[in-house]
Design a protein around this motif. Structure first.
Motif, PDB file in Angstrom:
ATOM      1  N   SER A  11      -7.124   2.178  -0.391  1.00 25.23           N
ATOM      2  CA  SER A  11      -6.204   2.267   0.741  1.00 25.23           C
ATOM      3  C   SER A  11      -5.167   3.359   0.530  1.00 25.23           C
ATOM      4  O   SER A  11      -4.820   4.088   1.464  1.00 25.23           O
ATOM      5  CB  SER A  11      -5.503   0.920   0.964  1.00 25.23           C
ATOM      6  OG  SER A  11      -6.434  -0.092   1.281  1.00 25.23           O
TER       7      SER A  11
ATOM      8  N   ILE B  33      -3.388   3.506   8.290  1.00 25.63           N
ATOM      9  CA  ILE B  33      -4.367   2.689   7.570  1.00 25.63           C
ATOM     10  C   ILE B  33      -4.024   1.210   7.684  1.00 25.63           C
ATOM     11  O   ILE B  33      -4.912   0.365   7.893  1.00 25.63           O
ATOM     12  CB  ILE B  33      -4.431   3.105   6.090  1.00 25.63           C
ATOM     13  CG1 ILE B  33      -4.964   4.536   5.970  1.00 25.63           C
ATOM     14  CG2 ILE B  33      -5.307   2.147   5.292  1.00 25.63           C
ATOM     15  CD1 ILE B  33      -6.360   4.741   6.500  1.00 25.63           C
TER      16      ILE B  33
ATOM     17  N   GLN C  10      -6.393  -1.593   9.392  1.00 25.92           N
ATOM     18  CA  GLN C  10      -6.867  -2.761   8.659  1.00 25.92           C
ATOM     19  C   GLN C  10      -6.508  -4.054   9.383  1.00 25.92           C
ATOM     20  O   GLN C  10      -7.325  -4.987   9.455  1.00 25.92           O
ATOM     21  CB  GLN C  10      -6.270  -2.770   7.246  1.00 25.92           C
ATOM     22  CG  GLN C  10      -6.865  -1.734   6.322  1.00 25.92           C
ATOM     23  CD  GLN C  10      -6.259  -1.784   4.934  1.00 25.92           C
ATOM     24  OE1 GLN C  10      -5.141  -2.281   4.733  1.00 25.92           O
ATOM     25  NE2 GLN C  10      -6.975  -1.267   3.957  1.00 25.92           N
TER      26      GLN C  10
ATOM     27  N   ILE D 129     -12.952   2.739   7.569  1.00 24.77           N
ATOM     28  CA  ILE D 129     -11.871   3.501   6.934  1.00 24.77           C
ATOM     29  C   ILE D 129     -12.449   4.699   6.192  1.00 24.77           C
ATOM     30  O   ILE D 129     -11.861   5.791   6.186  1.00 24.77           O
ATOM     31  CB  ILE D 129     -11.052   2.597   5.991  1.00 24.77           C
ATOM     32  CG1 ILE D 129     -10.322   1.518   6.796  1.00 24.77           C
ATOM     33  CG2 ILE D 129     -10.044   3.425   5.194  1.00 24.77           C
ATOM     34  CD1 ILE D 129      -9.576   0.515   5.951  1.00 24.77           C
TER      35      ILE D 129
ATOM     36  N   SER E 115      -6.739   6.750   0.937  1.00 23.95           N
ATOM     37  CA  SER E 115      -6.983   6.957   2.371  1.00 23.95           C
ATOM     38  C   SER E 115      -5.711   7.390   3.077  1.00 23.95           C
ATOM     39  O   SER E 115      -5.706   8.324   3.887  1.00 23.95           O
ATOM     40  CB  SER E 115      -7.518   5.667   3.006  1.00 23.95           C
ATOM     41  OG  SER E 115      -8.699   5.234   2.362  1.00 23.95           O
TER      42      SER E 115
ATOM     43  N   ILE F 156       0.838  -1.200   0.000  1.00 29.84           N
ATOM     44  CA  ILE F 156       0.000   0.000   0.000  1.00 29.84           C
ATOM     45  C   ILE F 156       0.875   1.253   0.000  1.00 29.84           C
ATOM     46  O   ILE F 156       0.561   2.250  -0.656  1.00 29.84           O
ATOM     47  CB  ILE F 156      -0.930   0.004   1.227  1.00 29.84           C
ATOM     48  CG1 ILE F 156      -1.923  -1.153   1.139  1.00 29.84           C
ATOM     49  CG2 ILE F 156      -1.682   1.338   1.337  1.00 29.84           C
ATOM     50  CD1 ILE F 156      -2.802  -1.295   2.363  1.00 29.84           C
TER      51      ILE F 156
END
Length: 321
Positions: A255, A284, A288, A305, A258, A61
């Motif tokens: 993601s 994040i 998660q 989220i 975010s 990510i």
């Protein structure tokens, strides 16, 4: 101005901008501390398997989010096709892995670069809407990749990508790659002429043009940077799963966006950094991981989220008002 000079664009509202950065940093910092306390107190979070999985997710990510940072800083909001580009790169890396890991990796990066540079040229030269271009590109990437692969998963040959799964002094290779990407991205933004131009274009494209900056070239360069970091993520993706598939990229864009917004990069561009995105990525990824440990389904994870991202956007809006 030489190639390694960084100057922040001046504006009448710079004092207010600094205040908004401080407010965002304070809020996100407090939230991060609270999240880490909950994480440490959660059974299984600090177990070795979970930490290994966390570093892998964070690295994937993170590299995509760094690419997203360059796009957002340049005033093009975000891209919805970085996840698909990453997945397509992983498929090419897996397909060419029989010829060696380095060759396959370079091919994956070249593919991601070509895809993103093409988008940058359409957006920069023709002033096309970046969101529409990214959605159209997403459809094209999915269609072409599924057609060429016949809808099948492409597997890595042997252990040609084992170097990207190894550990160096106990530190997983993907985490080291992510750290190197953060350093490289932050260096480019802070100490190069391109970084200066990108932030100026994101802050005020009209003023940038008056100042003699080629906005379309800067936009293409920003998308090229996004392609570079996304291609790196594609290599890590193929190495992690030992294969490449378009399904692997699902959710990466969400993601990454975010992480960029939670990190404090302005959605309108011109303000932010790769370092701030790194903290957003950690936030994040930890969130998660916690949601998975508590057994919450994917839809509920997206909901929570999404609420965090909405709060970050509202904080940005409040700071500007």
């Amino acid at each position: 101005m030489n190639a390694f000079t960084f100057a922040r664009p001046e504006s009448a509202s710079w004092a207010r901008t600094r205040a908004s950065i401080s407010m965002h940093t304070l809020v996100v910092g407090c939230a991060m501390v609270a999240l880490l306390i909950v994480a440490v107190l959660t059974p299984g979070f600090i177990s070795l398997p979970n930490l290994i999985a966390l570093t892998g997710t964070l690295s994937l990510i993170g590299c995509v989010a760094i690419g997203m940072t360059f796009i957002t800083l340049g005033g093009n909001i975000m891209s919805f096709c970085l996840g698909a580009t990453c997945a397509a790169a992983s498929m090419l890396v897996a397909h060419l892995s029989g010829g060696g890991g380095w060759l396959a990796g370079l091919a994956g990066i070249a593919l991601a670069l070509a895809v993103m540079v093409a988008q940058g040229m359409v957006i920069g030269l023709f002033r096309a809407n970046p969101l529409i271009v990214s959605i159209a590109s997403l459809s094209l990437i999915l269609g072409v990749a599924q057609y060429l692969a016949g809808g099948q998963t492409v597997y890595v040959s042997g252990d040609s990508l084992s170097m990207f799964k190894a550990r160096f002094l106990g530190v997983p290779a993907p985490l080291l790659v992510f750290a190197a990407a953060v350093i490289a991205g932050e260096f480019v933004l802070r100490f190069t002429r391109f970084g200066y131009k990108l932030i100026l274009v994101g802050s005020n494209p009209e003023a940038a043009e008056v100042g003699g900056i080629s906005t379309w070239r800067t936009t293409v360069a920003a998308y090229a940077a996004a392609g570079l970091f996304t291609g790196v993520a594609g290599i890590l993706l193929a190495a992690r799963y030992g294969s490449g598939s378009m399904e692997f990229g699902v959710g990466f864009d969400y993601s990454a966006i975010s992480a960029v917004l939670v990190g404090g990069t302005a959605i309108g561009g011109g303000q932010g950094s790769v370092l701030r995105t790194m903290f957003g990525v950690v936030f994040i990824a930890v969130m998660q991981s916690l949601l998975l440990l508590y057994g919450l389904d994917v839809q509920f994870q997206y909901l929570l989220i999404g609420l965090v991202v909405l709060a970050a956007i509202l904080l940005q809006s409040r700071s500007k008002s």
